[in-house]
Design a protein around this motif. Structure first.
Motif, mmCIF file in Angstrom:
data_model
loop_
_atom_site.group_PDB
_atom_site.id
_atom_site.type_symbol
_atom_site.label_atom_id
_atom_site.label_comp_id
_atom_site.label_asym_id
_atom_site.label_seq_id
_atom_site.Cartn_x
_atom_site.Cartn_y
_atom_site.Cartn_z
ATOM 1 N N ASP A 242 9.700 -4.755 -24.825
ATOM 2 C CA ASP A 242 9.874 -3.443 -25.281
ATOM 3 C C ASP A 242 9.011 -2.582 -24.703
ATOM 4 O O ASP A 242 9.282 -1.339 -24.219
ATOM 5 C CB ASP A 242 9.440 -3.443 -26.802
ATOM 6 N N ARG A 243 7.590 -2.788 -24.167
ATOM 7 C CA ARG A 243 6.941 -1.817 -23.594
ATOM 8 C C ARG A 243 6.548 -2.279 -22.132
ATOM 9 O O ARG A 243 5.651 -1.807 -21.548
ATOM 10 C CB ARG A 243 5.502 -1.613 -24.375
ATOM 11 N N THR A 244 7.174 -3.234 -21.680
ATOM 12 C CA THR A 244 6.830 -3.778 -20.301
ATOM 13 C C THR A 244 8.217 -3.668 -19.543
ATOM 14 O O THR A 244 9.092 -4.382 -19.991
ATOM 15 C CB THR A 244 6.210 -4.882 -20.076
ATOM 16 N N GLN A 245 8.501 -3.285 -18.300
ATOM 17 C CA GLN A 245 9.497 -3.448 -17.497
ATOM 18 C C GLN A 245 9.114 -4.289 -16.186
ATOM 19 O O GLN A 245 8.066 -3.973 -15.688
ATOM 20 C CB GLN A 245 10.237 -2.329 -17.089
ATOM 21 N N LEU A 246 9.936 -5.151 -15.878
ATOM 22 C CA LEU A 246 9.536 -5.858 -14.530
ATOM 23 C C LEU A 246 10.674 -5.648 -13.484
ATOM 24 O O LEU A 246 12.024 -5.643 -13.790
ATOM 25 C CB LEU A 246 9.649 -7.355 -14.684
ATOM 26 N N HIS A 247 10.321 -5.235 -12.206
ATOM 27 C CA HIS A 247 11.156 -4.785 -11.371
ATOM 28 C C HIS A 247 11.069 -5.757 -10.067
ATOM 29 O O HIS A 247 10.020 -5.524 -9.560
ATOM 30 C CB HIS A 247 11.034 -3.364 -10.991
ATOM 31 N N TRP A 248 11.977 -6.490 -9.736
ATOM 32 C CA TRP A 248 12.178 -7.224 -8.540
ATOM 33 C C TRP A 248 12.523 -6.671 -7.341
ATOM 34 O O TRP A 248 13.610 -6.298 -7.638
ATOM 35 C CB TRP A 248 12.493 -8.532 -8.732
ATOM 36 N N PHE A 249 12.026 -6.830 -6.279
ATOM 37 C CA PHE A 249 12.572 -6.185 -5.183
ATOM 38 C C PHE A 249 12.358 -7.188 -3.703
ATOM 39 O O PHE A 249 11.562 -7.815 -3.701
ATOM 40 C CB PHE A 249 12.081 -4.741 -4.691
ATOM 41 N N GLY A 250 13.196 -7.121 -2.943
ATOM 42 C CA GLY A 250 12.855 -7.661 -1.546
ATOM 43 C C GLY A 250 12.292 -7.134 -0.275
ATOM 44 O O GLY A 250 11.988 -6.060 -0.826
ATOM 45 N N ARG A 251 12.808 -7.306 0.663
ATOM 46 C CA ARG A 251 12.233 -6.962 2.035
ATOM 47 C C ARG A 251 12.470 -5.519 2.072
ATOM 48 O O ARG A 251 11.580 -4.757 2.557
ATOM 49 C CB ARG A 251 12.771 -7.595 3.058
ATOM 50 N N GLY A 252 13.465 -4.758 1.464
ATOM 51 C CA GLY A 252 13.721 -3.453 1.815
ATOM 52 C C GLY A 252 12.529 -2.484 1.176
ATOM 53 O O GLY A 252 11.856 -1.510 1.959
ATOM 54 N N ARG A 253 12.101 -2.956 0.123
ATOM 55 C CA ARG A 253 11.070 -2.180 -0.720
ATOM 56 C C ARG A 253 9.612 -2.648 -0.125
ATOM 57 O O ARG A 253 8.680 -1.748 -0.208
ATOM 58 C CB ARG A 253 11.142 -2.569 -2.245
ATOM 59 N N VAL A 254 9.559 -3.533 0.495
ATOM 60 C CA VAL A 254 8.475 -4.111 0.972
ATOM 61 C C VAL A 254 8.177 -3.370 2.292
ATOM 62 O O VAL A 254 6.690 -2.824 2.627
ATOM 63 C CB VAL A 254 8.382 -5.552 1.724
ATOM 64 N N ARG A 255 9.123 -2.844 3.065
ATOM 65 C CA ARG A 255 8.876 -2.063 4.259
ATOM 66 C C ARG A 255 8.475 -0.641 3.859
ATOM 67 O O ARG A 255 7.407 0.075 4.646
ATOM 68 C CB ARG A 255 9.822 -2.260 4.998
#
Length: 257
Positions: A46-59
């Motif tokens: 409810d009060r936390t969101q988890l957002h997973w990203f790969g190499r594009g966001r790393v750069r």
């Protein structure tokens, strides 16, 4: 109330393998199946969101964490608090019950010298060359990762308990899949801590704005509460110890019936 367990399950070995790995990772791309499995392993609440990203966001984050490292150490209060946690008095390979031994930071000789130099700023202020060295290190760490996890939170400080739980669950999921992890906290610290007055303050505001723009899917009224890089890496050369259980818990009396 807490009662004795009816059975003792086999221990999850990921609990003992989990460690903060500050090495440079190997930078391999994360496959879609692994990224999807990580997202399913730790659902948002409810009060936390988890957002997973790969190499594009790393750069995209590489230049931001580099600048954050420099601005963080320009702030006297933040710098003193961070350096107070580092055990400069502990020799390499020597165990320490508290604090972070320098060996656990996985620094090169030049990077270690830069960190030591920040303990005693000169008359003209913090050594600019040392800041550049540590900033470059942070950028290399981020850009060597296979992906990043952003945890966003809605609400006051009480929701930080939920953030911590989400972080631990995510870290366990990563460890179970053989992935190393390392919280990158400088950007988050600058976003929630009043910075030094003057020019640095304007620079911090611009940096925090750029940080938020990197994650446009996070609602404006949600905090960017934690940033974790992850990937494949060699094992840590030195593991910092954790507090003993009795130091991490407080015993309270049960309320009267």
């Amino acid at each position: 109330s807490i009662r004795d367990p009816t059975r003792l399950p086999d221990p999850d070995l990921a609990r003992t393998r989990r460690a903060t790995n500050r090495r440079l990772y190997d930078g391999r791309a994360l496959d879609d199946a692994t990224l999807r499995a990580l997202g399913e392993a730790v659902p948002s609440r409810d009060r936390t969101q988890l957002h997973w990203f790969g190499r594009g966001r790393v750069r995209a984050l590489g230049p931001l964490v580099e600048r954050a490292e420099e601005l963080f150490y320009l702030d006297d209060a933040l710098r003193e608090r961070a350096l107070a946690a580092v055990r400069f008095d502990v020799k390499d390979r020597e165990a320490a019950a508290r604090g972070l031994p320098v060996a656990s930071l996985e620094l090169s000789s030049a990077e270690r010298a830069a960190l030591v130099g920040l303990r005693k700023p000169g008359v003209s202020g913090v050594n600019a060359a040392g800041l550049k060295t540590l900033g470059s290190r942070a950028r290399k760490q981020m850009e060597s990762a296979s992906g990043v996890l952003l945890i966003a939170a809605q609400g006051d400080d009480e929701v930080d308990v939920d953030v911590g739980r989400a972080l631990q669950r995510a870290w366990m999921a990563l460890t179970q899949r053989g992935l190393a992890a390392h919280p990158m906290t400088k950007l988050v610290s600058l976003a929630i801590t009043p910075s030094a007055a003057g020019t640095e303050n304007d620079l911090v505001k611009a940096l925090v704005s750029a940080f938020r723009r990197t994650f446009p899917n996070v609602p404006d009224d949600w905090r960017l509460a934690m940033l974790l890089r992850f990937g494949w890496a060699e094992p840590t050369s030195f593991r910092a110890g954790r507090y003993e259980l009795e130091e991490s818990c407080a015993e309270i009396s049960a309320p009267p019936a």
